[in-house]
Design an enzyme around this catalytic site. Sequence first.
Site, PDB file in Angstrom:
ATOM      1  N   HIS A 191      -8.996   3.134   0.720  1.00  0.00           N
ATOM      2  CA  HIS A 191      -9.088   2.611   2.080  1.00  0.00           C
ATOM      3  C   HIS A 191      -8.964   3.749   3.088  1.00  0.00           C
ATOM      4  O   HIS A 191      -8.520   4.852   2.756  1.00  0.00           O
ATOM      5  CB  HIS A 191      -7.982   1.594   2.360  1.00  0.00           C
ATOM      6  CG  HIS A 191      -7.998   0.420   1.446  1.00  0.00           C
ATOM      7  ND1 HIS A 191      -6.889  -0.384   1.237  1.00  0.00           N
ATOM      8  CD2 HIS A 191      -8.979  -0.100   0.668  1.00  0.00           C
ATOM      9  CE1 HIS A 191      -7.197  -1.341   0.381  1.00  0.00           C
ATOM     10  NE2 HIS A 191      -8.453  -1.188   0.020  1.00  0.00           N
ATOM     11  N   HIS A 205      -5.796 -11.819  -7.711  1.00  0.00           N
ATOM     12  CA  HIS A 205      -6.730 -10.734  -7.390  1.00  0.00           C
ATOM     13  C   HIS A 205      -8.049 -10.975  -8.097  1.00  0.00           C
ATOM     14  O   HIS A 205      -8.075 -11.357  -9.263  1.00  0.00           O
ATOM     15  CB  HIS A 205      -6.165  -9.374  -7.798  1.00  0.00           C
ATOM     16  CG  HIS A 205      -6.954  -8.218  -7.279  1.00  0.00           C
ATOM     17  ND1 HIS A 205      -8.059  -7.737  -7.923  1.00  0.00           N
ATOM     18  CD2 HIS A 205      -6.804  -7.467  -6.157  1.00  0.00           C
ATOM     19  CE1 HIS A 205      -8.569  -6.715  -7.233  1.00  0.00           C
ATOM     20  NE2 HIS A 205      -7.824  -6.543  -6.154  1.00  0.00           N
TER      21      HIS A 205
END
Length: 422
Positions: free
Chosen positions: A107, A172
């Site tokens: 990220h 997830h």
Amino acid sequence: MRIQIPYGKETLEANVEDKRVVGVINSKLDTFSAGKGEHELISDAMQNPIGTAPLCELAKGKSKVVIIASDHTRPVPSKLIIPDMLREIRKTNPRVDITILIATGCHRSTRKEELYDKFGEELVKKEKIIIHDCDSTDMKYLGKLPSGGELWINRLAAEADLLIAEGFIEPHFFAGYSGGRKSVLPGISRRDTIYANHCAEFIEDPNSRYGQIKDNLIHRDMIYAAHKARLAYILNVVINSAHKVIGAFAGDVELAHKEGVMFLESLCKAGRIPADIVVASNNGYPMDQNIYQTVKGMAAAEKTVKTGGVIIMAAACDDGCGGDAFYKIFSHAQSAQDVLDKILKVPRHRTQADQWQAQIMARILSQHAVILISKCPEKMVKNLHIVPAFDFKDALAKADRILGFNNGTITFIPEGITSIIQ
């Protein structure tokens, strides 16, 4: 029927005829009562760790302690967790050198205002905080992953006398569950290590799905990395839609995480309610900051939408697309199937940036039309082969046109990424 859907820091109201709604899939996270406050839950977990000594005991005699903390994309209540971890460490080792390492994976870097929001301004100014950079040269090699990829992690973590992590556990979409071992891989790993773990072959595997850990090749790599990094202790929480702690689990990276997963499953498992149209969210801020992250909500909707059906995603996406490579993969392609076909030909060790997210979205788009209610420019959304919509009414009208009839059944998943649909 009026249904409130998380949308950024607000909610979006969906109004629809009762007769069209075949079901609403909700977790029990918001109705569960722990009988204790957040601080007490966290404190109890730390005083009764699973499979390890208490953190204050682990910290005795250590010189350098590194706490892996989640980044700005995760709603982990770090303001509650980190101060308790710091107190426990300093209880028996007041002069120890402590670094909080922000696990960004691939990220973007966490901004200062996001650190203030996450930890509080006082803690940020007082403590030593380092933001992980997956492209940094300051990494340490720890051997080969089971997949064959090279395991490189942040040198600070690799050379710590005690490595611990905070985090939260949620379903997830390809690792089965978040939390635990994910703090190391992808959290503080080098870019090529993450890419090897997120390869097309593993993403395509049917065991790489929500709620699936057994025989999950991605999970296998992650567990291996956590042990090689000597991750000695975790403190993971389960939170509700208001981001309040309703469960806390501390101790061994596998054993404590397993207890947390079992607790989460007891509240989040749900059966399929097939429908022509499935409406889902990405659980609001911070999980719906960009289109890249909303693939998770799409993957939940994929589990229950009928073949050829339509998925409506409600996600504010204040941060836009959320990945240059992700955007280019779709904007340069003729179709989602074209994207999928190309990615599936990429060898395990030639994985490219954002390939895994693009692969999952392409898989979904090749089977279903996706309509996105967001704040993104129409052109951006269309270039991703997604249909843009202004609000729910607009999205539903477009879904009806795509289906070719106006009485299609609808299933709602108001909090798309906390429902484990079987």
